[in-house]
Enzyme design. Structure first.
Site, PDB file in Angstrom:
ATOM      1  N   ARG A   6       0.818  -1.212   0.000  1.00  0.00           N
ATOM      2  CA  ARG A   6       0.000   0.000   0.000  1.00  0.00           C
ATOM      3  C   ARG A   6       0.859   1.273   0.000  1.00  0.00           C
ATOM      4  O   ARG A   6       0.477   2.276  -0.611  1.00  0.00           O
ATOM      5  CB  ARG A   6      -0.927  -0.018   1.220  1.00  0.00           C
ATOM      6  N   HIS A  62       0.285   4.506  -2.434  1.00  0.00           N
ATOM      7  CA  HIS A  62       0.053   5.868  -1.938  1.00  0.00           C
ATOM      8  C   HIS A  62       1.209   6.816  -2.296  1.00  0.00           C
ATOM      9  O   HIS A  62       1.017   8.022  -2.344  1.00  0.00           O
ATOM     10  CB  HIS A  62      -0.213   5.855  -0.429  1.00  0.00           C
ATOM     11  N   GLY A  78       3.678  11.342  -8.472  1.00  0.00           N
ATOM     12  CA  GLY A  78       4.507  10.260  -8.999  1.00  0.00           C
ATOM     13  C   GLY A  78       5.209   9.456  -7.920  1.00  0.00           C
ATOM     14  O   GLY A  78       5.184   9.802  -6.741  1.00  0.00           O
ATOM     15  N   ASN A  80      -3.991   8.620   4.857  1.00  0.00           N
ATOM     16  CA  ASN A  80      -2.792   8.010   5.448  1.00  0.00           C
ATOM     17  C   ASN A  80      -2.767   7.989   6.970  1.00  0.00           C
ATOM     18  O   ASN A  80      -2.222   7.062   7.576  1.00  0.00           O
ATOM     19  CB  ASN A  80      -1.541   8.754   4.959  1.00  0.00           C
ATOM     20  N   PRO A 113      -7.992   7.847  -3.667  1.00  0.00           N
ATOM     21  CA  PRO A 113      -9.455   7.725  -3.587  1.00  0.00           C
ATOM     22  C   PRO A 113      -9.918   7.239  -2.203  1.00  0.00           C
ATOM     23  O   PRO A 113      -9.287   6.371  -1.612  1.00  0.00           O
ATOM     24  CB  PRO A 113      -9.794   6.691  -4.661  1.00  0.00           C
ATOM     25  N   HIS A 134      -6.567  -5.824  -2.316  1.00  0.00           N
ATOM     26  CA  HIS A 134      -7.375  -6.010  -1.109  1.00  0.00           C
ATOM     27  C   HIS A 134      -7.659  -7.487  -0.833  1.00  0.00           C
ATOM     28  O   HIS A 134      -8.540  -7.804  -0.055  1.00  0.00           O
ATOM     29  CB  HIS A 134      -8.661  -5.197  -1.205  1.00  0.00           C
ATOM     30  N   THR A 135      -6.906  -8.351  -1.447  1.00  0.00           N
ATOM     31  CA  THR A 135      -6.919  -9.768  -1.082  1.00  0.00           C
ATOM     32  C   THR A 135      -6.008 -10.004   0.120  1.00  0.00           C
ATOM     33  O   THR A 135      -5.931 -11.109   0.651  1.00  0.00           O
ATOM     34  CB  THR A 135      -6.487 -10.648  -2.278  1.00  0.00           C
TER      35      THR A 135
HETATM   36  C1  HEM Z   1      -9.401   1.458  -5.798  1.00  0.00           C
HETATM   37  C2  HEM Z   1      -9.292   2.390  -4.872  1.00  0.00           C
HETATM   38  C3  HEM Z   1      -8.831   2.083  -3.486  1.00  0.00           C
HETATM   39  C4  HEM Z   1      -9.424   2.499  -2.345  1.00  0.00           C
HETATM   40  C5  HEM Z   1     -10.666   3.372  -2.237  1.00  0.00           C
HETATM   41  C6  HEM Z   1      -8.675   1.941  -1.249  1.00  0.00           C
HETATM   42  C7  HEM Z   1      -8.971   2.149   0.085  1.00  0.00           C
HETATM   43  C8  HEM Z   1      -8.384   1.456   1.123  1.00  0.00           C
HETATM   44  C9  HEM Z   1      -8.778   1.572   2.504  1.00  0.00           C
HETATM   45  C10 HEM Z   1      -9.869   2.494   3.034  1.00  0.00           C
HETATM   46  C11 HEM Z   1      -8.027   0.715   3.217  1.00  0.00           C
HETATM   47  C12 HEM Z   1      -8.091   0.482   4.729  1.00  0.00           C
HETATM   48  C13 HEM Z   1      -7.248   1.535   5.411  1.00  0.00           C
HETATM   49  C14 HEM Z   1      -7.482   1.615   6.902  1.00  0.00           C
HETATM   50  O1  HEM Z   1      -8.557   1.286   7.372  1.00  0.00           O
HETATM   51  O2  HEM Z   1      -6.556   2.049   7.616  1.00  0.00           O
HETATM   52  C15 HEM Z   1      -7.126   0.070   2.308  1.00  0.00           C
HETATM   53  C16 HEM Z   1      -6.198  -0.875   2.644  1.00  0.00           C
HETATM   54  C17 HEM Z   1      -5.301  -1.423   1.761  1.00  0.00           C
HETATM   55  N1  HEM Z   1      -5.142  -1.060   0.445  1.00  0.00           N
HETATM   56 FE1  HEM Z   1      -6.416   0.015  -0.648  1.00  0.00          FE
HETATM   57  N2  HEM Z   1      -7.651   1.211  -1.743  1.00  0.00           N
HETATM   58  C18 HEM Z   1      -7.680   1.275  -3.103  1.00  0.00           C
HETATM   59  C19 HEM Z   1      -6.775   0.720  -3.982  1.00  0.00           C
HETATM   60  C20 HEM Z   1      -5.634   0.057  -3.594  1.00  0.00           C
HETATM   61  C21 HEM Z   1      -4.529  -0.258  -4.460  1.00  0.00           C
HETATM   62  C22 HEM Z   1      -4.438   0.141  -5.915  1.00  0.00           C
HETATM   63  C23 HEM Z   1      -3.617  -0.929  -3.704  1.00  0.00           C
HETATM   64  C24 HEM Z   1      -2.269  -1.476  -4.089  1.00  0.00           C
HETATM   65  C25 HEM Z   1      -1.768  -1.480  -5.308  1.00  0.00           C
HETATM   66  C26 HEM Z   1      -4.167  -1.042  -2.369  1.00  0.00           C
HETATM   67  C27 HEM Z   1      -3.590  -1.710  -1.325  1.00  0.00           C
HETATM   68  C28 HEM Z   1      -4.132  -1.805  -0.062  1.00  0.00           C
HETATM   69  C29 HEM Z   1      -3.645  -2.729   0.939  1.00  0.00           C
HETATM   70  C30 HEM Z   1      -2.587  -3.786   0.730  1.00  0.00           C
HETATM   71  C31 HEM Z   1      -4.371  -2.471   2.110  1.00  0.00           C
HETATM   72  C32 HEM Z   1      -4.173  -3.124   3.484  1.00  0.00           C
HETATM   73  C33 HEM Z   1      -3.054  -2.373   4.198  1.00  0.00           C
HETATM   74  C34 HEM Z   1      -2.678  -2.893   5.567  1.00  0.00           C
HETATM   75  O3  HEM Z   1      -3.225  -3.879   6.037  1.00  0.00           O
HETATM   76  O4  HEM Z   1      -1.809  -2.252   6.172  1.00  0.00           O
HETATM   77  N3  HEM Z   1      -5.380  -0.405  -2.342  1.00  0.00           N
HETATM   78  N4  HEM Z   1      -7.363   0.551   1.027  1.00  0.00           N
END
Ligand code: HEM
Ligand SMILES: *[C@@H]1O[C@H](CO)[C@@H](O)[C@H](O)[C@H]1NC(C)=O
Ligand SMILES: *[C@@H]1O[C@H](CO)[C@@H](O)[C@H](O)[C@H]1NC(C)=O
Ligand SMILES: *[C@@H]1O[C@H](CO)[C@@H](O)[C@H](O)[C@H]1NC(C)=O
Length: 321
Positions: free
Chosen positions: A63, A67, A73, A95, A164, A194-195
């Site tokens: 993640r 970000h 970039g 963040n 987003p 998100h897997t």
């Molecule tokens: C499509 C739009 C996306 C949205 C709206 C989004 C939003 C979020 C949110 C809200 C969380 C939980 C954060 C929290 O509660 O602290 C999250 C976690 C995460 N996101 Fe996304 N995300 C998106 C795309 C992506 C992309 C493109 C990636 C990586 C290439 C990604 C990787 C992750 C990962 C791995 C987690 C878990 C992080 C952890 O456990 O520390 N996400 N995301």
């Protein structure tokens, strides 16, 4: 003869234009082969032990790269602490209390500085650590393109507006990825991240209490550890993938077709709209997901890097030199 000379001239001019006409030089998979041949081994070993200590760390490192790349970039800007001359990205809404893994990045940077001082950028470290994390958690792998340099500033405002939020609808998601040069297809593949990993109650509360396109027993289970009232249990965690939260597989998409997406922004990918077909495809063809994911990660990593004499190679990822 004349026409073939003209043809060659046109080809030459085109090639030169392609090489020098773009606003930045190309990244390359062999960028450190002479200057730091063991960089991959060094990074992999720190990432491996961090994930052995805590499997979620792989998700957190993945993640960080995302970000980073969405804010001016892939330039390591997310790693900068706030200073008196700029407000960094760590406290931007997407963040704050959410991104993690900074200590692991520090450990990687120390290991790499010992090996090849002032050679490897923090932005490249994020790209390599993201790739290694996915591979270690049984996902696909790819050759990472390198040669990014590190920003000397950061932008909290750009982090707030470019990354987003989980309240996004499908149109919002497509346009925020488009703004970073990524297609709708890339967006759906990258969302498969998100897997793995976890989310806080505050990010999915409205979905599990108010939405109707959600599996009832799944919503009930999530409600048990995420109280309805704003302000209570906001930071309680739930896995983004209800089935295999530490394995990088296609279960994220299987969840979506079963109405078990955790975030609103997850379930909009399968809700009768333009992304349904791609989601369905990934449920029965994990190989297609892996191929598309790797290609989209490379594309995301190509986003507006600083190269040549732009930026710097930071000595410590948290501060400019
Ligand atoms: C499509 C739009 C996306 C949205 C709206 C989004 C939003 C979020 C949110 C809200 C969380 C939980 C954060 C929290 O509660 O602290 C999250 C976690 C995460 N996101 Fe996304 N995300 C998106 C795309 C992506 C992309 C493109 C990636 C990586 C290439 C990604 C990787 C992750 C990962 C791995 C987690 C878990 C992080 C952890 O456990 O520390 N996400 N995301
Ligand atoms: C950061 O620096 C870059 C390049 O030097 C510049 O284009 C950009 O506007 C700066 N951003 C901020 C927030 O100062
Ligand atoms: C998506 O959300 C935006 C606001 O961010 C709204 O203007 C738009 O109508 C929504 N689109 C759909 C299809 O719901
Ligand atoms: C559910 O929706 C209602 C009506 O819009 C709103 O007042 C309430 O705060 C929402 N509940 C949650 C948990 O989001």
């Amino acid at each position: 003869m004349a026409s073939s000379t003209t043809f060659m001239a046109i080809v030459t001019i085109t090639v030169l234009a392609l090489c020098f006409g773009s606003s930045y030089a190309q990244l390359s998979t062999t960028y450190y082969s002479k200057s730091c041949p063991n960089v991959f081994k060094a990074i992999r070993s720190v990432v491996q032990s961090a994930i052995s200590n805590e499997p979620r760390m792989g998700a957190s490192l993945l993640r960080l790269h995302f970000h980073d790349c969405f804010v001016n970039g892939c330039d390591g800007s997310i790693l900068l602490d706030d200073t008196s001359s700029f407000t960094g990205e760590k406290n931007a809404v997407p963040n704050r209390n959410s991104v993690r893994g900074f200590n692991v990045v520090d450990d990687i940077k120390s290991a790499v500085e010992k090996l090849c001082p002032k050679v490897v950028s923090c932005a490249d470290i994020l790209a390599i650590a993201a790739r290694d994390s996915v591979a270690i958690l049984e996902g696909p792998t790819w050759n990472v393109k390198l040669g990014r340099r590190d920003a000397r500033n950061a932008s909290q405002g750009a982090a707030d507006s470019n990354i987003p939020p989980p309240t996004s609808n499908l149109t919002n998601l497509i346009s925020s990825f488009r703004a970073q040069g990524l297609s709708a297809k890339d967006m759906v593949a990258l969302s498969g991240s998100h897997t793995i990993g976890k989310a806080r109650c505050t990010t999915f509360r409205p979905r599990i209490y108010n939405e109707t396109n959600i599996d009832k027993s799944f919503a009930k289970t999530r409600q048990e550890n995420c109280p309805k009232k704003t302000g209570s249990g906001d930071n309680n965690l739930a896995p983004l993938d209800v089935q295999t939260p530490t394995s990088f597989d296609n279960n994220y998409y299987k969840n979506l077709i079963n109405l078990k997406g955790l975030l609103h922004s997850d379930q909009v990918l399968f809700n009768g709209g333009s992304a349904d077909a791609q989601v369905k495809k990934y449920t029965y063809s994990p190989d297609t997901f892996f191929v598309d994911f790797a290609a989209a990660m490379i594309k995301m990593g190509d986003n507006k890097p600083l190269t040549g004499s732009e930026g710097e190679i930071r000595k410590k990822c948290r501060m400019v030199n």
